[in-house]
Scaffold this motif. Structure first.
Motif, PDB file in Angstrom:
ATOM      1  N   GLY A 131       8.775  -1.604  14.250  1.00 49.46           N
ATOM      2  CA  GLY A 131       7.950  -0.487  14.706  1.00 49.46           C
ATOM      3  C   GLY A 131       6.613  -0.942  15.227  1.00 49.46           C
ATOM      4  O   GLY A 131       6.191  -2.085  15.028  1.00 49.46           O
ATOM      5  N   ASP A 132       5.933  -0.017  15.899  1.00 51.94           N
ATOM      6  CA  ASP A 132       4.650  -0.318  16.528  1.00 51.94           C
ATOM      7  C   ASP A 132       3.772   0.927  16.452  1.00 51.94           C
ATOM      8  O   ASP A 132       4.032   1.926  17.112  1.00 51.94           O
ATOM      9  CB  ASP A 132       4.878  -0.728  17.990  1.00 51.94           C
ATOM     10  N   VAL A 133       2.716   0.846  15.618  1.00 51.08           N
ATOM     11  CA  VAL A 133       1.715   1.906  15.565  1.00 51.08           C
ATOM     12  C   VAL A 133       0.773   1.714  16.746  1.00 51.08           C
ATOM     13  O   VAL A 133       0.261   0.617  16.965  1.00 51.08           O
ATOM     14  CB  VAL A 133       0.925   1.858  14.243  1.00 51.08           C
ATOM     15  N   CYS A 134       0.512   2.749  17.517  1.00 52.65           N
ATOM     16  CA  CYS A 134      -0.346   2.599  18.685  1.00 52.65           C
ATOM     17  C   CYS A 134      -1.767   2.242  18.250  1.00 52.65           C
ATOM     18  O   CYS A 134      -2.263   2.702  17.225  1.00 52.65           O
ATOM     19  CB  CYS A 134      -0.353   3.875  19.522  1.00 52.65           C
ATOM     20  N   GLY A 135      -2.405   1.389  19.031  1.00 52.35           N
ATOM     21  CA  GLY A 135      -3.765   0.965  18.730  1.00 52.35           C
ATOM     22  C   GLY A 135      -3.817  -0.384  18.052  1.00 52.35           C
ATOM     23  O   GLY A 135      -2.787  -0.996  17.746  1.00 52.35           O
ATOM     24  N   HIS A 136      -5.053  -0.863  17.833  1.00 51.42           N
ATOM     25  CA  HIS A 136      -5.273  -2.163  17.226  1.00 51.42           C
ATOM     26  C   HIS A 136      -6.367  -2.048  16.176  1.00 51.42           C
ATOM     27  O   HIS A 136      -7.282  -1.247  16.296  1.00 51.42           O
ATOM     28  CB  HIS A 136      -5.696  -3.200  18.276  1.00 51.42           C
ATOM     29  N   GLY A 137      -6.284  -2.874  15.157  1.00 51.58           N
ATOM     30  CA  GLY A 137      -7.323  -2.911  14.150  1.00 51.58           C
ATOM     31  C   GLY A 137      -6.777  -2.721  12.756  1.00 51.58           C
ATOM     32  O   GLY A 137      -5.590  -2.435  12.554  1.00 51.58           O
ATOM     33  N   PRO A 138      -7.655  -2.864  11.755  1.00 53.93           N
ATOM     34  CA  PRO A 138      -7.226  -2.772  10.356  1.00 53.93           C
ATOM     35  C   PRO A 138      -6.594  -1.433   9.994  1.00 53.93           C
ATOM     36  O   PRO A 138      -5.649  -1.394   9.214  1.00 53.93           O
ATOM     37  CB  PRO A 138      -8.523  -3.006   9.578  1.00 53.93           C
ATOM     38  N   ALA A 139      -7.112  -0.339  10.556  1.00 48.56           N
ATOM     39  CA  ALA A 139      -6.560   0.982  10.211  1.00 48.56           C
ATOM     40  C   ALA A 139      -5.116   1.101  10.682  1.00 48.56           C
ATOM     41  O   ALA A 139      -4.244   1.600   9.948  1.00 48.56           O
ATOM     42  CB  ALA A 139      -7.413   2.090  10.832  1.00 48.56           C
ATOM     43  N   GLU A 140      -4.844   0.627  11.898  1.00 52.97           N
ATOM     44  CA  GLU A 140      -3.476   0.678  12.425  1.00 52.97           C
ATOM     45  C   GLU A 140      -2.556  -0.259  11.653  1.00 52.97           C
ATOM     46  O   GLU A 140      -1.394   0.058  11.379  1.00 52.97           O
ATOM     47  CB  GLU A 140      -3.478   0.322  13.908  1.00 52.97           C
ATOM     48  N   ALA A 141      -3.083  -1.443  11.285  1.00 57.86           N
ATOM     49  CA  ALA A 141      -2.284  -2.388  10.502  1.00 57.86           C
ATOM     50  C   ALA A 141      -1.949  -1.799   9.135  1.00 57.86           C
ATOM     51  O   ALA A 141      -0.821  -1.919   8.646  1.00 57.86           O
ATOM     52  CB  ALA A 141      -3.029  -3.715  10.355  1.00 57.86           C
ATOM     53  N   ALA A 142      -2.935  -1.159   8.513  1.00 63.22           N
ATOM     54  CA  ALA A 142      -2.693  -0.537   7.200  1.00 63.22           C
ATOM     55  C   ALA A 142      -1.660   0.572   7.306  1.00 63.22           C
ATOM     56  O   ALA A 142      -0.807   0.737   6.422  1.00 63.22           O
ATOM     57  CB  ALA A 142      -4.009   0.007   6.633  1.00 63.22           C
ATOM     58  N   LEU A 143      -1.709   1.338   8.396  1.00 60.42           N
ATOM     59  CA  LEU A 143      -0.717   2.396   8.597  1.00 60.42           C
ATOM     60  C   LEU A 143       0.670   1.792   8.807  1.00 60.42           C
ATOM     61  O   LEU A 143       1.670   2.310   8.300  1.00 60.42           O
ATOM     62  CB  LEU A 143      -1.120   3.250   9.802  1.00 60.42           C
ATOM     63  N   GLY A 144       0.727   0.661   9.545  1.00 60.91           N
ATOM     64  CA  GLY A 144       1.999  -0.029   9.708  1.00 60.91           C
ATOM     65  C   GLY A 144       2.579  -0.483   8.383  1.00 60.91           C
ATOM     66  O   GLY A 144       3.784  -0.379   8.135  1.00 60.91           O
ATOM     67  N   VAL A 145       1.713  -0.992   7.492  1.00 66.82           N
ATOM     68  CA  VAL A 145       2.160  -1.403   6.158  1.00 66.82           C
ATOM     69  C   VAL A 145       2.716  -0.202   5.400  1.00 66.82           C
ATOM     70  O   VAL A 145       3.774  -0.272   4.761  1.00 66.82           O
ATOM     71  CB  VAL A 145       1.002  -2.047   5.375  1.00 66.82           C
ATOM     72  N   ALA A 146       2.008   0.923   5.459  1.00 60.04           N
ATOM     73  CA  ALA A 146       2.453   2.125   4.742  1.00 60.04           C
ATOM     74  C   ALA A 146       3.820   2.583   5.240  1.00 60.04           C
ATOM     75  O   ALA A 146       4.705   2.935   4.439  1.00 60.04           O
ATOM     76  CB  ALA A 146       1.417   3.244   4.920  1.00 60.04           C
ATOM     77  N   LEU A 147       4.018   2.566   6.554  1.00 55.01           N
ATOM     78  CA  LEU A 147       5.304   2.997   7.103  1.00 55.01           C
ATOM     79  C   LEU A 147       6.421   2.021   6.751  1.00 55.01           C
ATOM     80  O   LEU A 147       7.547   2.436   6.453  1.00 55.01           O
ATOM     81  CB  LEU A 147       5.192   3.147   8.623  1.00 55.01           C
ATOM     82  N   ARG A 148       6.112   0.736   6.781  1.00 50.22           N
ATOM     83  CA  ARG A 148       7.121  -0.269   6.441  1.00 50.22           C
ATOM     84  C   ARG A 148       7.559  -0.128   4.987  1.00 50.22           C
ATOM     85  O   ARG A 148       8.757  -0.157   4.666  1.00 50.22           O
ATOM     86  CB  ARG A 148       6.553  -1.661   6.711  1.00 50.22           C
ATOM     87  N   ILE A 149       6.605   0.028   4.086  1.00 49.53           N
ATOM     88  CA  ILE A 149       6.943   0.183   2.664  1.00 49.53           C
ATOM     89  C   ILE A 149       7.704   1.488   2.434  1.00 49.53           C
ATOM     90  O   ILE A 149       8.661   1.537   1.647  1.00 49.53           O
ATOM     91  CB  ILE A 149       5.664   0.126   1.810  1.00 49.53           C
ATOM     92  N   ALA A 150       7.289   2.553   3.122  1.00 53.73           N
ATOM     93  CA  ALA A 150       7.994   3.826   2.984  1.00 53.73           C
ATOM     94  C   ALA A 150       9.439   3.688   3.463  1.00 53.73           C
ATOM     95  O   ALA A 150      10.376   4.187   2.818  1.00 53.73           O
ATOM     96  CB  ALA A 150       7.280   4.908   3.785  1.00 53.73           C
ATOM     97  N   TRP A 151       9.635   2.996   4.594  1.00 57.62           N
ATOM     98  CA  TRP A 151      11.001   2.795   5.116  1.00 57.62           C
ATOM     99  C   TRP A 151      11.854   2.036   4.118  1.00 57.62           C
ATOM    100  O   TRP A 151      12.983   2.444   3.820  1.00 57.62           O
ATOM    101  CB  TRP A 151      10.932   2.033   6.438  1.00 57.62           C
ATOM    102  N   ARG A 152      11.344   0.937   3.574  1.00 57.69           N
ATOM    103  CA  ARG A 152      12.133   0.154   2.610  1.00 57.69           C
ATOM    104  C   ARG A 152      12.477   0.982   1.382  1.00 57.69           C
ATOM    105  O   ARG A 152      13.610   0.955   0.890  1.00 57.69           O
ATOM    106  CB  ARG A 152      11.364  -1.112   2.205  1.00 57.69           C
TER     107      ARG A 152
END
Length: 378
Positions: A201-222
């Motif tokens: 997946g790819d959260v739009c945008g760049h930076g720590p907030a987007e990376a943290a959201l990517g982590v949240a979605l990845r953990i939720a998916w697993r």
């Protein structure tokens, strides 16, 4: 002896006593490279002059509108980039010591100042300020590195696979805009029934907030996959997580989700506003037909996604990737690679080799995440 300053400085003098201000100006005229001096009589006037062009501030701690460390604190707050020297009288030398502890680079007793001492104090204050700023940058870099390491461990998990029949490879590279990880994420989980579940997946945008959201979605998916949730129900739950965790309503996420059957011969996919996976089946290179199967997460609350049933066969390779790969500029004309260019490149190479592909595309303009899963016939 003539005083020496290493460079022409822009200096702000905050001093309400005309005689003391005249003395400082006259002493600095003897410097090899006299600084440009702006003189003000009050702290309020000085704060209006504290722009980024001011490199050094000489401030008296007995001003009509501020005294003692109160004046210093306001100067430090208004000009964190500038070196600060405190001017004191003989009776207030102890205040100068306290000022250095509070953040000033140095202090000078007015009655003891001569041209050489003043020039040297300014020069040393500038060097100490540079050292202080360098130390702050180093600390910030260390904190960023630690944050990146935490984000990386969340974005790039260890695949939960218990089969030797699949070769599984991942890559994650930052784009040219910076070293911070962005919102790309990936994961692979094999459930007890033998099915292999993959997401990228790819959260739009760049930076720590987007990376943290990517982590949240990845953990939720697993978590959802391990709990037995799949298909549209899983996607709607991820959509709810995204809407609850994002910092702005315009943030959306594209992803590709595949479930490979226990016999490893077929896959069921949902390509959610994401680039289509590349397949190599029996030597034939193609992309998944029908992609995308629906819009990204976070845009339409009533979105639906078409199921893409993909036959794999006995020997195959499948690559899921984020758009950093197809948005890379290649060739002398620096044209975007695109999906068609990626397919042509795989055909040219004869197989999917992540490292070889990445070397070919060269500098990435966006972050890249990729998963390559392969099955060889026995």
């Amino acid at each position: 002896m003539t005083a020496t300053l290493n460079e022409t400085l822009t200096l702000l003098l905050i001093e309400d006593d005309d005689g003391d201000a005249f003395l400082v100006e006259e002493l600095l005229k003897q410097a090899e490279a006299p600084p440009r001096i702006t003189w003000v009589r009050s702290l309020e006037e000085g704060k209006a002059k504290l722009t980024s062009r001011i490199q050094c501030v000489l401030v008296d701690l007995s001003l009509p509108d501020a005294t003692g460390l109160e004046a210093l604190e306001q100067v430090l707050a208004a000009a964190p980039h500038a070196a600060v020297l405190v001017l004191t009288g003989l009776r207030d030398a102890h205040v100068g010591v306290a000022a250095v502890k509070a953040g000033a680079q140095d202090y000078l007793v007015k009655q003891d100042v001569d041209a050489r001492l003043l020039a040297r104090a300014i020069r040393y204050a500038m060097e100490r300020k540079r050292a202080d700023l360098a130390q702050l940058q180093l600390v910030a870099a260390e904190l960023t590195a630690k944050e990146n390491a935490r984000l990386e461990s969340g974005l790039l998990p260890v695949a939960l696979l218990h089969t030797d029949a699949l070769e599984h490879t991942t890559r994650y590279l930052p784009g040219s805009q910076g070293a911070l990880l962005a919102g790309d994420f990936l994961d692979t989980v094999q459930t007890p029934d033998g099915s292999v579940h993959i997401v990228i997946g790819d959260v739009c945008g760049h930076g720590p907030a987007e990376a943290a959201l990517g982590v949240a979605l990845r953990i939720a998916w697993r978590t959802l996959v391990l709990a037995g949730q799949t298909g549209d129900r899983l996607l709607r739950t991820l959509d709810a997580v995204l809407r609850a965790e994002r910092q702005a309503p315009e943030i959306f996420t594209t992803l590709c989700m595949a479930t490979i059957t226990p016999d490893l011969r077929d896959a069921r996919m949902r390509v959610v506003g994401h680039p289509p996976p590349v397949l190599v089946r029996d030597g034939v290179v193609s992309v998944v037909d029908g992609a995308p199967s629906g819009p990204p997460l976070g845009i339409f609350s009533d979105a639906e996604w078409t199921i893409l049933d993909v036959p794999l066969g006995d020997e195959w390779s499948m690559m899921l990737y984020t758009d950093g790969l197809i948005e890379a500029a290649v060739g002398e004309q620096k044209e975007l690679l695109g999906v068609d260019g990626l397919v042509d490149l795989v055909r040219e190479h004869g197989s999917i080799d992540l490292d070889r592909l990445i070397r070919h595309v060269g500098t990435l303009s966006d972050d890249l995440a990729a998963i390559l899963v392969s099955r060889r016939s026995e």
